[in-house]
Design an enzyme around this catalytic site. Structure first.
Site, PDB file in Angstrom:
ATOM      1  N   ASP A 102       0.842  -1.181   0.000  1.00  0.00           N
ATOM      2  CA  ASP A 102       0.000   0.000   0.000  1.00  0.00           C
ATOM      3  C   ASP A 102       0.887   1.243   0.000  1.00  0.00           C
ATOM      4  O   ASP A 102       2.114   1.140  -0.139  1.00  0.00           O
ATOM      5  CB  ASP A 102      -0.982  -0.014   1.173  1.00  0.00           C
ATOM      6  CG  ASP A 102      -0.333   0.174   2.529  1.00  0.00           C
ATOM      7  OD1 ASP A 102       0.920   0.298   2.611  1.00  0.00           O
ATOM      8  OD2 ASP A 102      -1.063   0.207   3.532  1.00  0.00           O
ATOM      9  N   HIS A 103       0.286   2.398   0.154  1.00  0.00           N
ATOM     10  CA  HIS A 103       1.000   3.669   0.093  1.00  0.00           C
ATOM     11  C   HIS A 103       2.032   3.860   1.204  1.00  0.00           C
ATOM     12  O   HIS A 103       3.009   4.564   1.019  1.00  0.00           O
ATOM     13  CB  HIS A 103      -0.001   4.836   0.127  1.00  0.00           C
ATOM     14  CG  HIS A 103      -0.853   4.866   1.346  1.00  0.00           C
ATOM     15  ND1 HIS A 103      -1.937   4.022   1.513  1.00  0.00           N
ATOM     16  CD2 HIS A 103      -0.786   5.616   2.463  1.00  0.00           C
ATOM     17  CE1 HIS A 103      -2.494   4.264   2.676  1.00  0.00           C
ATOM     18  NE2 HIS A 103      -1.822   5.232   3.278  1.00  0.00           N
ATOM     19  N   CYS A 162       2.286  -3.720   4.157  1.00  0.00           N
ATOM     20  CA  CYS A 162       1.470  -2.544   4.439  1.00  0.00           C
ATOM     21  C   CYS A 162       2.013  -1.945   5.730  1.00  0.00           C
ATOM     22  O   CYS A 162       3.163  -2.213   6.093  1.00  0.00           O
ATOM     23  CB  CYS A 162      -0.024  -2.883   4.515  1.00  0.00           C
ATOM     24  SG  CYS A 162      -0.535  -3.935   5.892  1.00  0.00           S
ATOM     25  N   GLY A 163       1.243  -1.172   6.438  1.00  0.00           N
ATOM     26  CA  GLY A 163       1.737  -0.567   7.667  1.00  0.00           C
ATOM     27  C   GLY A 163       2.155  -1.589   8.707  1.00  0.00           C
ATOM     28  O   GLY A 163       3.231  -1.508   9.284  1.00  0.00           O
ATOM     29  N   THR A 164       1.299  -2.585   8.945  1.00  0.00           N
ATOM     30  CA  THR A 164       1.596  -3.631   9.929  1.00  0.00           C
ATOM     31  C   THR A 164       1.802  -5.009   9.307  1.00  0.00           C
ATOM     32  O   THR A 164       2.330  -5.897   9.962  1.00  0.00           O
ATOM     33  CB  THR A 164       0.453  -3.769  10.958  1.00  0.00           C
ATOM     34  OG1 THR A 164      -0.732  -4.191  10.257  1.00  0.00           O
ATOM     35  CG2 THR A 164       0.210  -2.479  11.705  1.00  0.00           C
ATOM     36  N   GLY A 165       1.336  -5.206   8.094  1.00  0.00           N
ATOM     37  CA  GLY A 165       1.350  -6.521   7.455  1.00  0.00           C
ATOM     38  C   GLY A 165       0.096  -7.316   7.756  1.00  0.00           C
ATOM     39  O   GLY A 165      -0.171  -8.328   7.115  1.00  0.00           O
ATOM     40  N   ILE A 166      -0.680  -6.847   8.705  1.00  0.00           N
ATOM     41  CA  ILE A 166      -1.861  -7.598   9.140  1.00  0.00           C
ATOM     42  C   ILE A 166      -3.011  -7.446   8.148  1.00  0.00           C
ATOM     43  O   ILE A 166      -3.550  -8.434   7.646  1.00  0.00           O
ATOM     44  CB  ILE A 166      -2.282  -7.180  10.559  1.00  0.00           C
ATOM     45  CG1 ILE A 166      -1.184  -7.559  11.560  1.00  0.00           C
ATOM     46  CG2 ILE A 166      -3.604  -7.835  10.941  1.00  0.00           C
ATOM     47  CD1 ILE A 166      -1.358  -6.967  12.941  1.00  0.00           C
ATOM     48  N   HIS A 199       5.876 -25.355   8.989  1.00  0.00           N
ATOM     49  CA  HIS A 199       4.739 -25.989   9.655  1.00  0.00           C
ATOM     50  C   HIS A 199       3.396 -25.675   9.016  1.00  0.00           C
ATOM     51  O   HIS A 199       2.488 -26.501   9.060  1.00  0.00           O
ATOM     52  CB  HIS A 199       4.685 -25.574  11.124  1.00  0.00           C
ATOM     53  CG  HIS A 199       5.835 -26.082  11.923  1.00  0.00           C
ATOM     54  ND1 HIS A 199       5.902 -25.929  13.287  1.00  0.00           N
ATOM     55  CD2 HIS A 199       6.977 -26.728  11.569  1.00  0.00           C
ATOM     56  CE1 HIS A 199       7.032 -26.459  13.736  1.00  0.00           C
ATOM     57  NE2 HIS A 199       7.700 -26.943  12.709  1.00  0.00           N
ATOM     58  N   ASN A 200       3.252 -24.466   8.466  1.00  0.00           N
ATOM     59  CA  ASN A 200       1.959 -24.030   7.938  1.00  0.00           C
ATOM     60  C   ASN A 200       1.914 -23.964   6.420  1.00  0.00           C
ATOM     61  O   ASN A 200       0.889 -23.614   5.856  1.00  0.00           O
ATOM     62  CB  ASN A 200       1.592 -22.657   8.507  1.00  0.00           C
ATOM     63  CG  ASN A 200       1.696 -22.621  10.012  1.00  0.00           C
ATOM     64  OD1 ASN A 200       2.534 -21.910  10.551  1.00  0.00           O
ATOM     65  ND2 ASN A 200       0.876 -23.390  10.698  1.00  0.00           N
ATOM     66  N   ARG A 209       5.737  -0.062   9.055  1.00  0.00           N
ATOM     67  CA  ARG A 209       5.727   0.758  10.268  1.00  0.00           C
ATOM     68  C   ARG A 209       6.166  -0.027  11.494  1.00  0.00           C
ATOM     69  O   ARG A 209       6.255   0.525  12.581  1.00  0.00           O
ATOM     70  CB  ARG A 209       4.332   1.325  10.511  1.00  0.00           C
ATOM     71  CG  ARG A 209       3.930   2.381   9.514  1.00  0.00           C
ATOM     72  CD  ARG A 209       2.551   2.905   9.818  1.00  0.00           C
ATOM     73  NE  ARG A 209       2.242   4.063   8.978  1.00  0.00           N
ATOM     74  CZ  ARG A 209       1.010   4.470   8.723  1.00  0.00           C
ATOM     75  NH1 ARG A 209      -0.030   3.813   9.224  1.00  0.00           N
ATOM     76  NH2 ARG A 209       0.814   5.530   7.959  1.00  0.00           N
ATOM     77  N   ARG A 259       3.193 -34.573  10.187  1.00  0.00           N
ATOM     78  CA  ARG A 259       2.161 -34.235  11.175  1.00  0.00           C
ATOM     79  C   ARG A 259       1.507 -32.887  10.888  1.00  0.00           C
ATOM     80  O   ARG A 259       0.373 -32.648  11.278  1.00  0.00           O
ATOM     81  CB  ARG A 259       2.746 -34.237  12.586  1.00  0.00           C
ATOM     82  CG  ARG A 259       3.783 -33.170  12.833  1.00  0.00           C
ATOM     83  CD  ARG A 259       4.470 -33.345  14.194  1.00  0.00           C
ATOM     84  NE  ARG A 259       5.643 -32.512  14.302  1.00  0.00           N
ATOM     85  CZ  ARG A 259       5.674 -31.332  14.901  1.00  0.00           C
ATOM     86  NH1 ARG A 259       4.586 -30.856  15.465  1.00  0.00           N
ATOM     87  NH2 ARG A 259       6.791 -30.638  14.963  1.00  0.00           N
ATOM     88  N   HIS A 260       2.215 -32.028  10.184  1.00  0.00           N
ATOM     89  CA  HIS A 260       1.673 -30.706   9.873  1.00  0.00           C
ATOM     90  C   HIS A 260       0.601 -30.777   8.788  1.00  0.00           C
ATOM     91  O   HIS A 260      -0.287 -29.932   8.736  1.00  0.00           O
ATOM     92  CB  HIS A 260       2.791 -29.758   9.437  1.00  0.00           C
ATOM     93  CG  HIS A 260       3.882 -29.663  10.435  1.00  0.00           C
ATOM     94  ND1 HIS A 260       3.716 -29.113  11.684  1.00  0.00           N
ATOM     95  CD2 HIS A 260       5.168 -30.089  10.384  1.00  0.00           C
ATOM     96  CE1 HIS A 260       4.848 -29.176  12.366  1.00  0.00           C
ATOM     97  NE2 HIS A 260       5.745 -29.780  11.593  1.00  0.00           N
ATOM     98  N   ARG A 313      -3.050 -30.696   9.838  1.00  0.00           N
ATOM     99  CA  ARG A 313      -3.574 -29.368  10.172  1.00  0.00           C
ATOM    100  C   ARG A 313      -3.858 -28.540   8.917  1.00  0.00           C
ATOM    101  O   ARG A 313      -4.860 -27.822   8.858  1.00  0.00           O
ATOM    102  CB  ARG A 313      -2.593 -28.657  11.090  1.00  0.00           C
ATOM    103  CG  ARG A 313      -2.451 -29.408  12.403  1.00  0.00           C
ATOM    104  CD  ARG A 313      -1.294 -28.922  13.226  1.00  0.00           C
ATOM    105  NE  ARG A 313      -1.088 -29.855  14.338  1.00  0.00           N
ATOM    106  CZ  ARG A 313       0.097 -30.262  14.743  1.00  0.00           C
ATOM    107  NH1 ARG A 313       1.188 -29.826  14.151  1.00  0.00           N
ATOM    108  NH2 ARG A 313       0.196 -31.097  15.753  1.00  0.00           N
TER     109      ARG A 313
END
Length: 160
Positions: free
Chosen positions: A9-10, A66-70, A99-100, A110, A133-134, A137
């Site tokens: 993003d910006h 982005c700012g947080t990545g979230i 694992h994921n 930020r 095992r992963h 999941r």
């Protein structure tokens, strides 16, 4: 040759450009679907574009900033087949792949500096999915994504 998509993003234009250059210096092709403007830009656009490129198999993985990545990782995760993980340090990035089986890594301009971002990218790129095992999941996550249900260990359907 490995190919990655990158989006931002910006808030993350400068970091995106530095990470793109860093990844390309490793001989990896990068498709940039983010913005190069510091004018307000809605991160779900880049999250969606990178998610679609990864899910379609046109690229091997993605990087989102982005700012947080979230927020940008949440947007990407709405694309079927995407497992985007927001990480602020290298260890989580490595385990997100091992694992994921993450197929997109995200971080915040930020939250971390460019050198930490490079370490996150390196750990993620160098890690391999361990399976075993992963996989149970990952299959459960896919079941939720595909059916809006999750089978309990005893075969009972869990519905709420």
């Amino acid at each position: 040759m490995m190919k990655l998509a990158i989006g931002n993003d910006h808030v993350a234009v400068e970091m995106k450009n530095q990470i793109k250059e860093y990844v390309e210096s490793k001989g990896i092709e990068v498709i940039d679907v983010g913005t190069n403007s510091t004018e307000r830009f809605n991160y779900p656009i880049s999250g969606y574009k990178v998610g679609k490129l990864v899910a379609s198999g046109r690229v091997d993985g993605g990087i989102l900033i982005c700012g947080t990545g979230i927020g940008i990782s949440l947007a990407a995760n709405k694309v079927k087949g995407i497992r985007a993980c927001a990480c602020s340090e290298p260890y989580s990035a490595k385990l997100s792949k091992q694992h994921n089986n993450s197929n997109i890594i995200a971080f915040g301009a930020r939250v971390i500096g460019v050198e930490t971002a490079k370490m996150i990218v390196d750990e993620w790129l160098n890690a391999s999915y361990e399976g075993g095992r992963h996989q149970v999941r990952i299959d459960m996550i896919s079941e939720i994504e595909n059916t809006d249900r999750l089978s309990a260990a005893d075969g009972e359907q869990m519905e709420f």
